[in-house]
Design a protein around this motif. Structure first.
Motif, PDB file in Angstrom:
ATOM      1  N   TRP A   1     -36.005   3.325 -19.107  1.00  0.00           N
ATOM      2  CA  TRP A   1     -36.179   3.652 -17.693  1.00  0.00           C
ATOM      3  C   TRP A   1     -37.536   3.165 -17.170  1.00  0.00           C
ATOM      4  O   TRP A   1     -37.652   2.800 -15.995  1.00  0.00           O
ATOM      5  CB  TRP A   1     -36.065   5.172 -17.477  1.00  0.00           C
ATOM      6  CG  TRP A   1     -37.127   5.956 -18.174  1.00  0.00           C
ATOM      7  CD1 TRP A   1     -37.074   6.465 -19.435  1.00  0.00           C
ATOM      8  CD2 TRP A   1     -38.413   6.305 -17.649  1.00  0.00           C
ATOM      9  NE1 TRP A   1     -38.245   7.116 -19.738  1.00  0.00           N
ATOM     10  CE2 TRP A   1     -39.084   7.036 -18.662  1.00  0.00           C
ATOM     11  CE3 TRP A   1     -39.051   6.085 -16.441  1.00  0.00           C
ATOM     12  CZ2 TRP A   1     -40.369   7.541 -18.489  1.00  0.00           C
ATOM     13  CZ3 TRP A   1     -40.329   6.581 -16.261  1.00  0.00           C
ATOM     14  CH2 TRP A   1     -40.983   7.296 -17.275  1.00  0.00           C
TER      15      TRP A   1
ATOM     16  N   PHE B   1     -37.781  -0.593 -16.056  1.00  0.00           N
ATOM     17  CA  PHE B   1     -36.961  -0.801 -14.856  1.00  0.00           C
ATOM     18  C   PHE B   1     -37.641  -0.207 -13.615  1.00  0.00           C
ATOM     19  O   PHE B   1     -37.581  -0.798 -12.530  1.00  0.00           O
ATOM     20  CB  PHE B   1     -35.567  -0.206 -15.062  1.00  0.00           C
ATOM     21  CG  PHE B   1     -34.642  -1.093 -15.840  1.00  0.00           C
ATOM     22  CD1 PHE B   1     -34.001  -2.161 -15.235  1.00  0.00           C
ATOM     23  CD2 PHE B   1     -34.429  -0.881 -17.192  1.00  0.00           C
ATOM     24  CE1 PHE B   1     -33.166  -3.004 -15.951  1.00  0.00           C
ATOM     25  CE2 PHE B   1     -33.597  -1.716 -17.926  1.00  0.00           C
ATOM     26  CZ  PHE B   1     -32.963  -2.778 -17.313  1.00  0.00           C
ATOM     27  N   ARG B   2     -38.282   0.929 -13.779  1.00  0.00           N
ATOM     28  CA  ARG B   2     -39.013   1.500 -12.634  1.00  0.00           C
ATOM     29  C   ARG B   2     -40.239   0.650 -12.296  1.00  0.00           C
ATOM     30  O   ARG B   2     -40.581   0.485 -11.122  1.00  0.00           O
ATOM     31  CB  ARG B   2     -39.419   2.938 -12.941  1.00  0.00           C
ATOM     32  CG  ARG B   2     -38.231   3.875 -13.013  1.00  0.00           C
ATOM     33  CD  ARG B   2     -38.607   5.322 -12.836  1.00  0.00           C
ATOM     34  NE  ARG B   2     -37.405   6.161 -12.821  1.00  0.00           N
ATOM     35  CZ  ARG B   2     -37.369   7.404 -12.412  1.00  0.00           C
ATOM     36  NH1 ARG B   2     -38.475   7.996 -11.985  1.00  0.00           N
ATOM     37  NH2 ARG B   2     -36.241   8.094 -12.421  1.00  0.00           N
TER      38      ARG B   2
ATOM     39  N   GLU C   1     -39.007  -2.294 -10.387  1.00  0.00           N
ATOM     40  CA  GLU C   1     -38.647  -1.935  -9.017  1.00  0.00           C
ATOM     41  C   GLU C   1     -39.897  -1.792  -8.154  1.00  0.00           C
ATOM     42  O   GLU C   1     -39.905  -2.196  -6.978  1.00  0.00           O
ATOM     43  CB  GLU C   1     -37.851  -0.626  -9.002  1.00  0.00           C
ATOM     44  CG  GLU C   1     -37.322  -0.295  -7.611  1.00  0.00           C
ATOM     45  CD  GLU C   1     -36.605   1.048  -7.546  1.00  0.00           C
ATOM     46  OE1 GLU C   1     -35.575   1.124  -6.867  1.00  0.00           O
ATOM     47  OE2 GLU C   1     -37.107   2.004  -8.157  1.00  0.00           O
TER      48      GLU C   1
ATOM     49  N   PRO D   1     -33.239  -2.758  -9.675  1.00  0.00           N
ATOM     50  CA  PRO D   1     -32.729  -2.639 -11.049  1.00  0.00           C
ATOM     51  C   PRO D   1     -31.504  -3.487 -11.333  1.00  0.00           C
ATOM     52  O   PRO D   1     -31.278  -3.886 -12.485  1.00  0.00           O
ATOM     53  CB  PRO D   1     -32.431  -1.138 -11.196  1.00  0.00           C
ATOM     54  CG  PRO D   1     -32.448  -0.577  -9.811  1.00  0.00           C
ATOM     55  CD  PRO D   1     -33.385  -1.444  -9.046  1.00  0.00           C
TER      56      PRO D   1
ATOM     57  N   THR E   1     -31.596  -6.064 -14.282  1.00  0.00           N
ATOM     58  CA  THR E   1     -30.590  -6.076 -15.336  1.00  0.00           C
ATOM     59  C   THR E   1     -30.034  -7.481 -15.531  1.00  0.00           C
ATOM     60  O   THR E   1     -29.893  -7.964 -16.666  1.00  0.00           O
ATOM     61  CB  THR E   1     -29.443  -5.104 -14.998  1.00  0.00           C
ATOM     62  OG1 THR E   1     -29.961  -3.779 -14.912  1.00  0.00           O
ATOM     63  CG2 THR E   1     -28.350  -5.151 -16.057  1.00  0.00           C
TER      64      THR E   1
ATOM     65  N   ASN F   1     -28.776   1.558 -16.101  1.00  0.00           N
ATOM     66  CA  ASN F   1     -30.079   1.038 -15.686  1.00  0.00           C
ATOM     67  C   ASN F   1     -30.404   1.400 -14.240  1.00  0.00           C
ATOM     68  O   ASN F   1     -31.553   1.710 -13.911  1.00  0.00           O
ATOM     69  CB  ASN F   1     -30.121  -0.482 -15.868  1.00  0.00           C
ATOM     70  CG  ASN F   1     -30.014  -0.896 -17.325  1.00  0.00           C
ATOM     71  OD1 ASN F   1     -30.266  -0.099 -18.225  1.00  0.00           O
ATOM     72  ND2 ASN F   1     -29.625  -2.138 -17.564  1.00  0.00           N
ATOM     73  N   TRP F   2     -29.406   1.371 -13.379  1.00  0.00           N
ATOM     74  CA  TRP F   2     -29.623   1.740 -11.977  1.00  0.00           C
ATOM     75  C   TRP F   2     -29.906   3.237 -11.875  1.00  0.00           C
ATOM     76  O   TRP F   2     -30.818   3.662 -11.163  1.00  0.00           O
ATOM     77  CB  TRP F   2     -28.394   1.348 -11.172  1.00  0.00           C
ATOM     78  CG  TRP F   2     -28.579   1.359  -9.677  1.00  0.00           C
ATOM     79  CD1 TRP F   2     -29.696   1.718  -8.981  1.00  0.00           C
ATOM     80  CD2 TRP F   2     -27.607   0.977  -8.701  1.00  0.00           C
ATOM     81  NE1 TRP F   2     -29.495   1.591  -7.630  1.00  0.00           N
ATOM     82  CE2 TRP F   2     -28.216   1.135  -7.429  1.00  0.00           C
ATOM     83  CE3 TRP F   2     -26.288   0.535  -8.763  1.00  0.00           C
ATOM     84  CZ2 TRP F   2     -27.541   0.862  -6.242  1.00  0.00           C
ATOM     85  CZ3 TRP F   2     -25.618   0.252  -7.589  1.00  0.00           C
ATOM     86  CH2 TRP F   2     -26.230   0.415  -6.343  1.00  0.00           C
TER      87      TRP F   2
ATOM     88  N   THR G   1     -33.343   4.411 -13.024  1.00  0.00           N
ATOM     89  CA  THR G   1     -34.402   3.916 -12.151  1.00  0.00           C
ATOM     90  C   THR G   1     -34.574   4.796 -10.926  1.00  0.00           C
ATOM     91  O   THR G   1     -35.700   5.027 -10.466  1.00  0.00           O
ATOM     92  CB  THR G   1     -34.116   2.466 -11.713  1.00  0.00           C
ATOM     93  OG1 THR G   1     -33.932   1.651 -12.871  1.00  0.00           O
ATOM     94  CG2 THR G   1     -35.270   1.909 -10.896  1.00  0.00           C
TER      95      THR G   1
END
Length: 303
Positions: A25, A28-29, A32, A38, A42, A85-86, A89
């Motif tokens: 996480w 990915f954050r 962003e 995300p 990905t 993944n979304w 995030t």
């Protein structure tokens, strides 16, 4: 190498897999925050993984030409990656991971439908235990019914279902080379993330990809390398440990996700989350335990 040393290395390899996915996480954050949604993150990370894999094993894609089940695996694993993944995030990390780990409950139903494996009484009890945990996690004082609240909840549940489908398909395709299955998984993640990102842009749910910058490109590359190492660790660990032991070790992903997200302020531990999450994890651990007379159980696959 002694059997004990081999098992120690296998356990460490599975812990690596759980650690990478439990802490995934964070990059990915970070991406962003740098302007990379995300979904696009990905897509980029999985393209990097796929490129490295095909450089190592150029012919790994060939079974895709003759196996329709590999295409279904691509879709299922792609939905798993996109959803998870979304969700981690944009949502509460602990809540997302717990809802995602409803996977063993979905596996009971999917194995019944696709593999003709009739659920045992114990499997149905595990299903009920996991669903009770989900009800407790989802029921909040602000809602009359235990329903998902917001996009992260729906993504987590969809990811858990597609993860279960991925596991069932991998069992069906276990005769194929591991590299071919990995090609389908990374290819599905990359392609479906790109498709969903483009659809999301048209509906205002995803921003276009930002201009390339050295800072976030390095993070994406390192994340892709970590995912490849995690996948290799899973393959090695699952091959050198009993399936039940492997499954229980992989559950440490929840611990890594919980500890890292709480320490870094990405999650909030509430009483109902702890109680419901405990039931979900108990059902998952029970599913991993070898049933009497068999001694083994499929270990799962990671994301």
């Amino acid at each position: 190498m002694s059997i004990a040393r081999s098992r120690q290395r296998a356990a460490l390899a599975l812990l690596l897999n759980a650690f990478v996915w439990g802490c995934s996480w964070y990059p990915f954050r970070h991406l962003e925050e740098q302007g990379l949604h995300p979904l696009w993150a990905t897509c980029l990370i999985y393209v990097l993984c796929l490129g490295l894999l095909l450089t190592w094993r150029p012919g790994a894609w060939r079974p895709l030409l003759s196996s329709p089940w590999l295409w279904l695996l691509m879709a299922a694993s792609g939905l798993t990656s996109v959803s998870f993944n979304w969700a981690v995030t944009i949502g509460d990390v602990v809540r997302v991971v717990l809802l995602f780990y409803l996977m063993p409950a979905w596996s009971v139903l999917l194995a019944w439908l696709l593999l003709r494996e009739r659920p045992t009484q114990a499997a149905l009890l595990r299903l009920g235990l996991a669903l009770a945990g989900v009800v407790i996690v989802l029921k909040s004082p602000q809602s009359d019914w235990p329903l998902p609240v917001g996009l992260p909840d729906w993504l987590a549940l969809a990811g858990g279902f597609s993860f279960a489908l991925t596991n069932v398909l991998l069992r069906r395709l276990r005769a194929l080379p591991e590299t071919s299955r990995m090609t389908a998984i990374f290819g599905g993640g990359a392609s479906l993330a790109a498709v969903v990102a483009l659809l999301g842009q048209s509906h205002g749910l995803a921003a276009p990809p930002c201009a390339p910058a050295l800072g976030w490109l390095v993070v994406a590359l390192l994340t892709g390398l970590a995912f490849l190492a995690a996948s290799a660790g899973l393959q090695y660990g699952a091959a050198h440990l009993p399936a039940a032991a492997a499954s229980l070790i992989l559950l440490t992903e929840v611990m890594f996700a919980s500890v890292s997200s709480v320490l870094l302020g990405a999650a909030e531990l509430q009483e109902r989350t702890l109680v419901g999450g405990g039931l979900i994890l108990l059902a998952a651990a029970w599913a991993a335990w070898p049933e009497r007379g068999t001694g083994t159980r499929d270990s799962g696959t990671g994301h």
